[in-house]
Scaffold this motif. Structure first.
Motif, short mmCIF file in Angstrom:
data_model
loop_
_atom_site.label_atom_id
_atom_site.label_comp_id
_atom_site.label_asym_id
_atom_site.label_seq_id
_atom_site.Cartn_x
_atom_site.Cartn_y
_atom_site.Cartn_z
N ILE B 229 0.91 -1.24 0.01
CA ILE B 229 0.05 -0.08 0.08
C ILE B 229 1.02 1.16 -0.16
N LEU B 230 1.94 1.25 0.66
CA LEU B 230 2.90 2.43 0.84
C LEU B 230 3.66 2.71 -0.83
N ASP B 231 3.76 1.49 -1.25
CA ASP B 231 4.13 1.59 -2.40
C ASP B 231 3.22 2.65 -3.44
N LYS B 241 12.11 4.85 -1.69
CA LYS B 241 12.03 4.23 -3.00
C LYS B 241 10.93 5.00 -4.02
N PRO B 242 11.14 5.15 -5.35
CA PRO B 242 9.79 6.00 -5.90
C PRO B 242 8.68 5.39 -5.44
N VAL B 243 7.46 6.27 -5.30
CA VAL B 243 6.39 5.72 -5.36
C VAL B 243 5.91 4.99 -6.58
N GLY B 244 5.17 4.07 -6.59
CA GLY B 244 4.76 3.38 -7.90
C GLY B 244 5.72 2.40 -8.41
N SER B 245 6.94 2.05 -7.65
CA SER B 245 7.88 1.48 -8.51
C SER B 245 7.49 -0.07 -8.56
N LEU B 258 -6.05 -7.16 -5.74
CA LEU B 258 -7.36 -7.14 -5.00
C LEU B 258 -7.79 -5.70 -4.92
N THR B 259 -7.08 -4.86 -6.09
CA THR B 259 -7.43 -3.42 -5.79
C THR B 259 -7.04 -2.74 -4.61
N LEU B 260 -6.85 -1.48 -4.54
CA LEU B 260 -6.24 -0.85 -3.10
C LEU B 260 -7.21 -0.82 -2.07
N ALA B 261 -8.49 -0.70 -2.47
CA ALA B 261 -9.56 -0.91 -1.25
C ALA B 261 -9.41 -2.29 -0.67
N GLY B 262 -9.68 -3.19 -1.72
CA GLY B 262 -9.35 -4.57 -1.20
C GLY B 262 -8.24 -4.96 -0.48
N ALA B 263 -7.14 -4.51 -0.88
CA ALA B 263 -6.04 -4.66 -0.11
C ALA B 263 -6.18 -4.09 1.47
N LYS B 264 -6.76 -2.86 1.20
CA LYS B 264 -6.94 -2.17 2.66
C LYS B 264 -7.93 -3.18 3.62
N ASN B 297 0.61 1.45 11.21
CA ASN B 297 0.39 2.81 10.74
C ASN B 297 1.59 3.56 10.39
N ARG B 298 2.77 2.68 10.35
CA ARG B 298 3.90 3.26 9.87
C ARG B 298 3.87 4.02 8.06
N ASP B 299 4.71 5.05 8.23
CA ASP B 299 4.50 5.69 6.79
C ASP B 299 5.86 5.22 6.06
N HIS B 300 6.57 4.36 6.56
CA HIS B 300 8.00 3.85 5.67
C HIS B 300 8.40 2.49 6.22
#
Lengths: 300, 300
Positions: B229-231, B241-245, B258-264, B297-300
């Motif tokens: 998800i962080l990617d 690292k670049p977002v979307g890598s 699963l789609t982003l919502a499904g992953a969440k 909840n980490r952002d990295h």
């Protein structure tokens, strides 16, 4: 002290090998993992070689009147470590060898990534195999000692340290001291472990252990000197590489540092010390003695 | 059941880390071996990272009222295995990475041969460290179990198997089942080991061990989903690292399958199961709970 039957050393080696190899392969066959990594591990494990280390370990427990079976797990662990080291040594970044024992090297068949991983998995598996021994005669304390000694013999203070020193010494004129550091670590430590693990498994006395350690240290050096001599005097079709390849590769060897006659003296020196320490041991060392003579008189 | 002091999770992590890292480095500093291999081992061991696995192990023993010190040796062993796997993963034959955590990778500094050997030596050293524990509360039986479980988690049936499957899956469309095999093996097994080793060291009951195992399995998957998800949603300067890598490298990820919502949703599913199993445990799991929330909840 039981007197062992006087079996011809070649029959002894081939019988022991056959029984041991079946168990060795089973450890990998039983793994639940991607078949690719299992195949890569088995490929090099089956490729054989002399199985000198396992046979020495087995002969050591038998010298104390114990059935060979007790040594099979630890001997398998040791052969896994030896095999992983060959797979990694052959990699392009190391010795870059395409062939070993007449077959393509692991990375030539499975690719570099899988060869690295097969080596890693064999390294790790060796410790699992010892920790998983179910023979009730092998206590938890013995397993811990067997694992600690194997890790020491194989790691940075042992085999890996020797390999690093060997790579650092490439193309340089080494002193006899440097050369002995390389041999006692790169190949010697695992050979000493073979005998010491046998002694641990046999619950040998501290005195017997000490004599066996000294025996194995001298045997290891003698083995390496004989290797160097065979590179000069050997029969190409038997040693499996061109005679004189060490000279051509500018490798530091005993004959180079001591002359051929000097290397032969040194070989005799270590053989006679090996035999002296063996004779001090309270066990029936007939077969270990035969193996020592076999190792020294081998032509490949 | 002692109630642990309610320490802020970030202070807890940084304090625990500092004490642990000193002991971790000492194991390598104390080796008698060529300085080159020692330097290569220390270089990657010191490079840090989150130390998530050691901290989880330490928090687990503390949950049972035991001082963190008891876990330092096994936590060091685990971090050595994790570090060796990163060194080998970065090699040209594997992921071919030049940088890790803002520094040149091991083989870029020490060369490929030494990077392979430094990884090999760390792999081996991890088992020596556990076998050499002198704390009388850690019995030989516990050491054997700790070694067996670590080897299983790290070897062909664990981390190495996951890495092989990951390499085989490159550029292919994976099923959710394949993706979970990779994650539960490549990263999950060592994370589960962190918690299970803590439970073994604390002499936890079979019920507590089982609940902690389930907790760790869900935590491991949640950790991986949050990575994916962080990617997509992360801050480039924080994740390093670049977002979307992942999308660019055509990597199979949870959001992709699963789609982003499904992953969440899936993340929430695993987090809530992790918390449920933790609550069933008889120990004081305050800090393990805090760590779970921190990880999610980490952002990295």
């Amino acid at each position: 002290m039981n007197k062992l039957p006087d079996v011809d050393v070649l029959s002894y080696i081939s019988e022991t090998r056959k029984n041991f190899e079946k168990e060795l392969e089973n450890y990998v066959n039983d793994l639940k993992c991607p078949s690719l990594i299992k195949d890569a591990m088995l490929y090099s494990l089956k490729a054989g070689g002399k199985r000198l280390r396992p046979i020495l370990m087995i002969a050591t427990v038998e010298a104390f009147g114990i059935a060979s079976k007790r040594a099979f797990a630890v001997a398998s662990a040791l052969e896994m470590i030896h095999t992983y080291s060959l797979i990694h040594d052959d990699l392009p970044a190391m010795d870059d060898d395409d062939m070993r024992r007449g077959n393509p090297t692991n990375h030539k068949v499975f690719g570099e990534a899988n060869a690295i991983l097969a080596g890693d998995a064999l390294n790790t598996l060796s410790f699992e195999v010892i920790a998983s021994i179910t023979d009730p005669k092998v206590t938890a304390e013995m397993k811990v000692e067997l694992i600690k000694e194997l890790a020491r013999a194989a790691g940075a203070e042992g085999m890996v340290g020797g390999q690093v020193a060997d790579l650092q010494g490439e193309g340089k004129q080494l002193s006899l001291e440097d050369l002995e550091y390389i041999h006692t670590h790169k190949t010697g430590k695992l050979l000493v472990y073979a005998v010491m693990a046998g002694a641990i498994l046999a619950n040998a006395s501290p005195e017997d252990k000490e004599n066996l350690r000294k025996f194995a240290e001298h045997l290891g050096l003698a083995f390496q000197i004989q290797d160097d001599i065979l590179d000069i005097e050997g029969d190409e079709s038997k040693i499996g590489k061109p005679v004189g390849s060490d000279v051509q590769n500018e490798k530091s060897t005993y004959p180079k540092l001591l002359t051929l006659a000097g290397a032969k003296d040194k070989l005799q020196y270590h053989v006679s010390f090996a035999q002296q320490y063996l004779n001090k041991c309270s066990a029936d060392t007939t077969q270990l003695n035969n193996l020592t003579e076999y190792v020294m008189n081998r032509d490949h």
